[in-house]
Write a protein that holds these residues in place. Structure first.
Motif, PDB file in Angstrom:
ATOM      1  N   LEU A 184       4.814  11.532  12.872  1.00  0.00           N
ATOM      2  CA  LEU A 184       5.578  11.459  14.127  1.00  0.00           C
ATOM      3  C   LEU A 184       5.832  12.855  14.682  1.00  0.00           C
ATOM      4  CD1 LEU A 184       8.116   8.650  13.146  1.00  0.00           C
ATOM      5  CD2 LEU A 184       6.362   8.477  14.919  1.00  0.00           C
ATOM      6  N   ASP A 185       6.193  13.778  13.807  1.00  0.00           N
ATOM      7  CA  ASP A 185       6.440  15.155  14.258  1.00  0.00           C
ATOM      8  C   ASP A 185       5.181  15.779  14.860  1.00  0.00           C
ATOM      9  OD1 ASP A 185       9.048  15.003  13.418  1.00  0.00           O
ATOM     10  OD2 ASP A 185       8.686  15.981  11.479  1.00  0.00           O
ATOM     11  N   ALA A 186       4.032  15.372  14.328  1.00  0.00           N
ATOM     12  CA  ALA A 186       2.766  15.935  14.808  1.00  0.00           C
ATOM     13  C   ALA A 186       2.168  15.116  15.948  1.00  0.00           C
ATOM     14  CB  ALA A 186       1.773  16.011  13.653  1.00  0.00           C
ATOM     15  N   ASP A 187       2.898  14.091  16.415  1.00  0.00           N
ATOM     16  CA  ASP A 187       2.422  13.217  17.510  1.00  0.00           C
ATOM     17  C   ASP A 187       1.083  12.557  17.176  1.00  0.00           C
ATOM     18  OD1 ASP A 187       4.588  13.629  19.216  1.00  0.00           O
ATOM     19  OD2 ASP A 187       3.727  15.481  20.004  1.00  0.00           O
ATOM     20  N   ILE A 188       0.925  12.143  15.931  1.00  0.00           N
ATOM     21  CA  ILE A 188      -0.294  11.424  15.529  1.00  0.00           C
ATOM     22  C   ILE A 188      -0.139   9.956  15.911  1.00  0.00           C
ATOM     23  CG2 ILE A 188      -1.716  10.703  13.572  1.00  0.00           C
ATOM     24  CD1 ILE A 188      -0.905  13.305  12.165  1.00  0.00           C
ATOM     25  N   ALA A 189      -1.020   9.443  16.719  1.00  0.00           N
ATOM     26  CA  ALA A 189      -0.950   8.049  17.163  1.00  0.00           C
ATOM     27  C   ALA A 189      -1.278   7.126  15.992  1.00  0.00           C
ATOM     28  CB  ALA A 189      -1.923   7.808  18.306  1.00  0.00           C
ATOM     29  N   PRO A 190      -0.587   5.988  15.879  1.00  0.00           N
ATOM     30  CA  PRO A 190      -0.829   5.077  14.745  1.00  0.00           C
ATOM     31  C   PRO A 190      -2.210   4.430  14.763  1.00  0.00           C
ATOM     32  CG  PRO A 190       0.717   4.110  16.297  1.00  0.00           C
ATOM     33  CD  PRO A 190       0.525   5.534  16.719  1.00  0.00           C
ATOM     34  N   THR A 191      -2.926   4.538  15.884  1.00  0.00           N
ATOM     35  CA  THR A 191      -4.265   3.941  15.965  1.00  0.00           C
ATOM     36  C   THR A 191      -5.375   4.982  15.802  1.00  0.00           C
ATOM     37  OG1 THR A 191      -4.146   4.186  18.375  1.00  0.00           O
ATOM     38  CG2 THR A 191      -3.482   2.054  17.452  1.00  0.00           C
ATOM     39  N   SER A 192      -5.021   6.213  15.490  1.00  0.00           N
ATOM     40  CA  SER A 192      -6.005   7.297  15.407  1.00  0.00           C
ATOM     41  C   SER A 192      -6.665   7.361  14.037  1.00  0.00           C
ATOM     42  CB  SER A 192      -5.325   8.632  15.698  1.00  0.00           C
ATOM     43  OG  SER A 192      -4.392   8.942  14.667  1.00  0.00           O
ATOM     44  N   ALA A 193      -7.731   8.159  13.975  1.00  0.00           N
ATOM     45  CA  ALA A 193      -8.426   8.356  12.693  1.00  0.00           C
ATOM     46  C   ALA A 193      -7.536   9.065  11.686  1.00  0.00           C
ATOM     47  CB  ALA A 193      -9.707   9.157  12.934  1.00  0.00           C
ATOM     48  N   GLU A 194      -6.726   9.985  12.162  1.00  0.00           N
ATOM     49  CA  GLU A 194      -5.791  10.677  11.261  1.00  0.00           C
ATOM     50  C   GLU A 194      -4.780   9.700  10.672  1.00  0.00           C
ATOM     51  OE1 GLU A 194      -4.624  14.947  12.607  1.00  0.00           O
ATOM     52  OE2 GLU A 194      -5.026  13.801  14.443  1.00  0.00           O
ATOM     53  N   ALA A 195      -4.363   8.741  11.503  1.00  0.00           N
ATOM     54  CA  ALA A 195      -3.410   7.737  11.031  1.00  0.00           C
ATOM     55  C   ALA A 195      -4.028   6.881   9.930  1.00  0.00           C
ATOM     56  CB  ALA A 195      -2.951   6.866  12.185  1.00  0.00           C
ATOM     57  N   ALA A 196      -5.330   6.606  10.055  1.00  0.00           N
ATOM     58  CA  ALA A 196      -6.012   5.791   9.041  1.00  0.00           C
ATOM     59  C   ALA A 196      -5.946   6.453   7.666  1.00  0.00           C
ATOM     60  CB  ALA A 196      -7.458   5.555   9.455  1.00  0.00           C
ATOM     61  N   GLN A 197      -6.034   7.763   7.644  1.00  0.00           N
ATOM     62  CA  GLN A 197      -5.953   8.483   6.372  1.00  0.00           C
ATOM     63  C   GLN A 197      -4.547   8.356   5.765  1.00  0.00           C
ATOM     64  OE1 GLN A 197      -7.196  12.506   7.130  1.00  0.00           O
ATOM     65  NE2 GLN A 197      -9.271  11.922   7.765  1.00  0.00           N
ATOM     66  N   ILE A 198      -3.536   8.481   6.626  1.00  0.00           N
ATOM     67  CA  ILE A 198      -2.148   8.327   6.152  1.00  0.00           C
ATOM     68  C   ILE A 198      -1.937   6.912   5.641  1.00  0.00           C
ATOM     69  CG2 ILE A 198       0.271   8.357   6.870  1.00  0.00           C
ATOM     70  CD1 ILE A 198      -0.569  10.492   8.967  1.00  0.00           C
ATOM     71  N   LEU A 199      -2.486   5.942   6.386  1.00  0.00           N
ATOM     72  CA  LEU A 199      -2.335   4.541   5.996  1.00  0.00           C
ATOM     73  C   LEU A 199      -2.974   4.291   4.628  1.00  0.00           C
ATOM     74  CD1 LEU A 199      -1.286   1.781   6.901  1.00  0.00           C
ATOM     75  CD2 LEU A 199      -3.527   1.359   7.951  1.00  0.00           C
ATOM     76  N   ASN A 200      -4.139   4.886   4.406  1.00  0.00           N
ATOM     77  CA  ASN A 200      -4.820   4.715   3.114  1.00  0.00           C
ATOM     78  C   ASN A 200      -3.958   5.244   1.969  1.00  0.00           C
ATOM     79  OD1 ASN A 200      -7.047   3.559   4.318  1.00  0.00           O
ATOM     80  ND2 ASN A 200      -8.205   5.488   4.440  1.00  0.00           N
ATOM     81  N   THR A 201      -3.313   6.377   2.196  1.00  0.00           N
ATOM     82  CA  THR A 201      -2.437   6.955   1.168  1.00  0.00           C
ATOM     83  C   THR A 201      -1.270   6.016   0.850  1.00  0.00           C
ATOM     84  OG1 THR A 201      -2.983   9.204   1.882  1.00  0.00           O
ATOM     85  CG2 THR A 201      -0.951   8.921   0.601  1.00  0.00           C
ATOM     86  N   LEU A 202      -0.699   5.444   1.898  1.00  0.00           N
ATOM     87  CA  LEU A 202       0.468   4.577   1.711  1.00  0.00           C
ATOM     88  C   LEU A 202       0.092   3.246   1.073  1.00  0.00           C
ATOM     89  CD1 LEU A 202       2.422   5.279   5.022  1.00  0.00           C
ATOM     90  CD2 LEU A 202       2.982   6.078   2.722  1.00  0.00           C
ATOM     91  N   THR A 203      -0.991   2.636   1.510  1.00  0.00           N
ATOM     92  CA  THR A 203      -1.375   1.344   0.924  1.00  0.00           C
ATOM     93  C   THR A 203      -1.748   1.513  -0.548  1.00  0.00           C
ATOM     94  OG1 THR A 203      -3.649   1.589   1.740  1.00  0.00           O
ATOM     95  CG2 THR A 203      -2.103   0.324   3.112  1.00  0.00           C
ATOM     96  N   ALA A 204      -2.333   2.659  -0.886  1.00  0.00           N
ATOM     97  CA  ALA A 204      -2.647   2.924  -2.299  1.00  0.00           C
ATOM     98  C   ALA A 204      -1.364   2.978  -3.125  1.00  0.00           C
ATOM     99  CB  ALA A 204      -3.419   4.227  -2.430  1.00  0.00           C
ATOM    100  N   ARG A 205      -0.328   3.565  -2.538  1.00  0.00           N
ATOM    101  CA  ARG A 205       0.958   3.650  -3.244  1.00  0.00           C
ATOM    102  C   ARG A 205       1.580   2.258  -3.396  1.00  0.00           C
ATOM    103  NH1 ARG A 205       5.206   7.402  -3.938  1.00  0.00           N
ATOM    104  NH2 ARG A 205       6.591   6.373  -5.428  1.00  0.00           N
ATOM    105  N   TYR A 206       1.503   1.435  -2.351  1.00  0.00           N
ATOM    106  CA  TYR A 206       2.032   0.062  -2.437  1.00  0.00           C
ATOM    107  C   TYR A 206       1.253  -0.742  -3.470  1.00  0.00           C
ATOM    108  CZ  TYR A 206       5.490   0.023   1.322  1.00  0.00           C
ATOM    109  OH  TYR A 206       6.618   0.227   2.061  1.00  0.00           O
ATOM    110  N   ALA A 207      -0.074  -0.583  -3.486  1.00  0.00           N
ATOM    111  CA  ALA A 207      -0.897  -1.315  -4.450  1.00  0.00           C
ATOM    112  C   ALA A 207      -0.489  -0.964  -5.875  1.00  0.00           C
ATOM    113  CB  ALA A 207      -2.370  -0.993  -4.219  1.00  0.00           C
ATOM    114  N   GLN A 208      -0.231   0.322  -6.115  1.00  0.00           N
ATOM    115  CA  GLN A 208       0.194   0.756  -7.441  1.00  0.00           C
ATOM    116  C   GLN A 208       1.556   0.185  -7.801  1.00  0.00           C
ATOM    117  OE1 GLN A 208       1.039   4.944  -7.698  1.00  0.00           O
ATOM    118  NE2 GLN A 208       0.613   5.033  -9.899  1.00  0.00           N
ATOM    119  N   THR A 209       2.501   0.235  -6.856  1.00  0.00           N
ATOM    120  CA  THR A 209       3.876  -0.232  -7.113  1.00  0.00           C
ATOM    121  C   THR A 209       3.912  -1.719  -7.414  1.00  0.00           C
ATOM    122  OG1 THR A 209       4.800   1.502  -5.690  1.00  0.00           O
ATOM    123  CG2 THR A 209       6.201  -0.416  -6.137  1.00  0.00           C
ATOM    124  N   PHE A 210       3.113  -2.506  -6.670  1.00  0.00           N
ATOM    125  CA  PHE A 210       3.178  -3.959  -6.795  1.00  0.00           C
ATOM    126  C   PHE A 210       2.027  -4.544  -7.631  1.00  0.00           C
ATOM    127  CE2 PHE A 210       5.760  -3.055  -3.096  1.00  0.00           C
ATOM    128  CZ  PHE A 210       6.853  -3.885  -3.280  1.00  0.00           C
TER     129      PHE A 210
END
Length: 312
Positions: free
Chosen positions: A226-252
């Protein structure tokens, strides 16, 4: 000697600063009866009556009524007993006045109508027990009978509103809003739906509790986006999303696949009612806790990124 001296009502008035009329009233009431009478029939008082009158004046200045004063003078109760009881009564009056002051200041700040002011006053003067009962009823109605997330329910039950004796107007305002929110049928329905979702998840084997570390990871990762104004539909956002879903997969203990992302989106949407966050914000204001920054923008970004991903 003073012990043998007799005083007229006028003498007592000059010595005590009370009016003749007041002294005569106390005399007629039997609180300070005359010691004797002059040959002409005028009332006379000895030094003991003068001391008794001084005591009456002191007790009246402290706010005691004549019935209580008579009990003290007749040794039916002691001064310490009366002082303690009266101090307790004054404490209640002081708390009431402080609360009224806070309500009036909140009304002035909010610009409330007469009806709103009446509601604020009624809600604000509820006792601690009554406030807790109101919130407990909300929790019982929304989570009762369901095997929801036990840690979350415990957290709800432990976080009760504790309005101070001398509240700030913002605390009164927050309590009134919280009470209205907890009694809102639409909000109760939304929270009940979330509780049912938690129970369904537990029925399918989810025995995890609260996930504060996971929430902090989401806050940190998406906060930087958000601070970097990265749009949630951008390619950069996809990388962040991958990091987060990997963490959720591990937790659950789940596979990091499309099903996980659909499940995660549903989970976030179920918990995404802004009124739920408002509930905790209001509790923090009432109880004087630090008010955490809103996570609404963070999870709004997260859900938009998931929607964009699941549409592909």
């Amino acid at each position: 000697m003073d012990g043998d001296t007799l005083f007229s009502i006028g003498d007592l008035a000059r010595r005590t600063g009370l009016t003749v009329k007041t002294i005569r009233f106390y005399s007629d009431s039997g609180i300070v009866p005359p010691t004797d009478r002059s040959p002409a029939g005028y009332r006379l008082y000895d030094i003991s009556a003068l001391a008794r009158l001084d005591m009456v004046r002191t007790l009246r200045d402290l706010g005691l009524d004549l019935a209580v004063i008579r009990q003290v003078l007749d040794h039916e109760v002691t001064v310490p007993e009366i002082a303690a009881a009266h101090a307790d009564a004054l404490e209640v009056q002081i708390r009431t006045l402080r609360l009224r002051r806070a309500v009036l200041r909140a009304v002035a700040k909010r610009g409330s109508t007469t009806e709103e002011m009446d509601l604020m006053h009624k809600l604000a003067k509820l006792s601690d027990v009554e406030r807790r009962c109101l919130i407990s009823d909300f929790i019982d109605d929304t989570f009762g009978g369901l095997d929801a997330n036990a840690d979350f329910v415990d957290m709800m039950r432990s976080a009760m509103p504790d309005l101070p004796d001398d509240p700030e107007p913002d605390q009164v305002d927050a309590w009134v809003e919280l009470a209205e929110l907890a009694q809102d049928p639409d909000f109760r329905t939304a929270v009940r739906r979330m509780a049912q979702y938690q129970a369904a998840e537990r029925a399918q084997g989810d025995t995890t509790g609260l996930h504060h570390d996971l929430t902090e990871t989401v806050r940190d990762q998406i906060g930087r986006a958000l601070d970097a104004d990265i749009a949630p539909t951008s390619a950069e956002a996809a990388q962040i999303l991958n990091t987060l879903t990997a963490r959720y997969a591990q937790t659950f203990s789940r596979a990091d696949d499309a099903d996980l992302r659909h499940w995660l989106l549903t989970r976030l949407e179920m918990a995404g009612d802004p009124r739920a966050e408002r509930y905790w914000h209001l509790l923090a204001v009432i109880n004087g806790w630090p008010v955490p920054p809103s996570l609404a923008p963070v999870f709004a970004w997260f859900m938009e990124a998931l929607r964009a991903d699941t549409r592909q």
